[in-house]
Design an enzyme around this catalytic site. Sequence first.
Site, short mmCIF file in Angstrom:
data_model
loop_
_atom_site.label_atom_id
_atom_site.label_comp_id
_atom_site.label_asym_id
_atom_site.label_seq_id
_atom_site.Cartn_x
_atom_site.Cartn_y
_atom_site.Cartn_z
N LYS A 112 43.60 40.59 45.73
CA LYS A 112 44.58 40.20 46.74
C LYS A 112 44.72 38.68 46.83
O LYS A 112 45.73 38.17 47.29
CB LYS A 112 44.21 40.82 48.08
CG LYS A 112 44.21 42.35 47.96
CD LYS A 112 44.54 43.07 49.19
CE LYS A 112 44.86 44.53 48.98
NZ LYS A 112 43.95 45.29 48.12
C1 LIG Z 1 44.24 46.59 47.57
C2 LIG Z 1 43.37 47.01 46.44
C3 LIG Z 1 43.78 48.00 45.51
C4 LIG Z 1 45.10 48.74 45.62
O1 LIG Z 1 46.23 47.92 45.38
P1 LIG Z 1 47.67 48.38 45.88
O2 LIG Z 1 48.56 47.22 45.65
O3 LIG Z 1 47.50 48.69 47.35
O4 LIG Z 1 48.07 49.58 45.11
C5 LIG Z 1 42.92 48.30 44.46
N1 LIG Z 1 41.72 47.70 44.33
C6 LIG Z 1 41.29 46.76 45.21
C7 LIG Z 1 39.94 46.15 45.02
C8 LIG Z 1 42.09 46.38 46.29
O5 LIG Z 1 41.64 45.44 47.16
#
Ligand SMILES: *Cc1c(COP(=O)(O)O)cnc(C)c1O
Length: 494
Positions: A112
């Site tokens: 993120k």
């Molecule tokens: C948020 C997240 C995901 C999922 O990503 P999306 O964009 O919501 O599909 C997968 N792995 C981790 C570690 C995350 O923080």
Amino acid sequence: MNYQSTRDKSTRLSAAQAIAQGLARDGGLFVPASIPTLPKGAIAKLCAMDYRGRAEYVMSFYLDGFSGSELKAFCTSAYSDNFDDPAIAPVHSTDGITHYLELWHGPTCAFKDMALQMLPHLLTASLEKTGDKREVCMLVATSGDTGKAALEGFRDVQRTKIFVFYPKDGVSDVQQLQMTTQAGENVGVCAVRGNFDDAQTGVKKIFSDTALRKELNARGYFLSSANSINWGRLLPQVVYYISAYCDLVNNGTIRSGDEIDFCVPTGNFGDILAGWYAKRMGLPVKKLICASNKNDVLTEFIRTGVYNKNRQFYTTVSPSMDILVSSNLERLLFELSGKDDKLVASYMDDLFSKGCYTVTDEIRAAVADEFACGCCSEEETESSIAAIMKEHGYLIDTHTAVAAAVLKKYRAETGDMTPAVVVSTASPYKFSNAVLSALGQRTDLDGFEQISRLSELTGTKAPAPLASLRGRPVRFDGAVDKEDMLRTVDDFLS
Ligand SMILES: *Cc1c(COP(=O)(O)O)cnc(C)c1O
């Protein structure tokens, strides 16, 4: 480039307006009115650039009204020594056809950061451009990763404040410490007595409270969300798909023009959708493989065309993928229905009222043409971590392990041996307990002991932002009942 709403395509907003506003007034999501294609020779050009240059180049197609020097400044600041690898998003190959795109070298050790280190720049510039004089307060309910990444992204950014609610017993030890020790003058963090749903419902209530909105407006504030519904969060993610392709060309693994697959651990469908935009821009991608854990609502949707959230919710070792409603799917439905905004709005109405919708055969076929899918059990997630460690000496986290397991099954079922990039979304140290358990180790250790043990066991180094949590003073030890969340935000902004 103009932006339109997925529920009313006659809406026309500038990029700055779409980013400042976040969500369309009709409840839809903003999408670019047309998807730009990479000009001839673009890949060769991009291959010669570093990550910052690639980000600037790719994002410029979508951000009319932002100057080149502005974008350069954003990329230089968002992707620099706040990442612990100069490549920013390096690719690690375990064999000739399997590659891991590591998106967790940023300040909070999860993917993120790739978007949330950029979003504050895009958002504050968008507010300037739209002439909004108010300060924005980002309000976040988090199940762990988003909250911390948003705090790091927005801390001490002028004209912004950020407040994060997390469920008191719903995040890992390490995740909780990451948030309660957060630095910055404009930040606030508070636990909610309850689960993630309670926290999220509370935040939604605050957003829809007209009295509070009026009051905050009078004080010169407005509330905004850091969720992946904002185009400014999705766009930076398009970059790393293209960057990974360039890296594979540069190291001779593929030739420019060769097709590759991406396998993406999916929750809200934001990450994989960014890959779809990269594909539509002309990146040679054969399949986007949507990987789910035991919460397999997307697997069923891609296979059958039925999206049904009326099902058991499982808490898993890959918590950031524990989700029943994948908001960003709406953008894909809009595009693959030929921009049929009425149809999309009716699906979303059905989802709201009945918890379920069924797409047309045409849409189902269009989805199946570009996406493959698969889900895996908790045991498969764990054994995937152990197997990859044993065979390749490479340590992955639980979310990445879901994708690795799904890719393996996909290859076995289809015989498709196209080179594939597994999108690696978190540092294994962020989920030390589950990773240790997968490696057959004790799991009764506290957060710091887990980190040390994992390091000893695997001979890898814990990321500095996690290792340095030990001894950091806790700044935010408050907890409230969900009824008191609104008052907490009101106090924070007074
Ligand atoms: C948020 C997240 C995901 C999922 O990503 P999306 O964009 O919501 O599909 C997968 N792995 C981790 C570690 C995350 O923080």
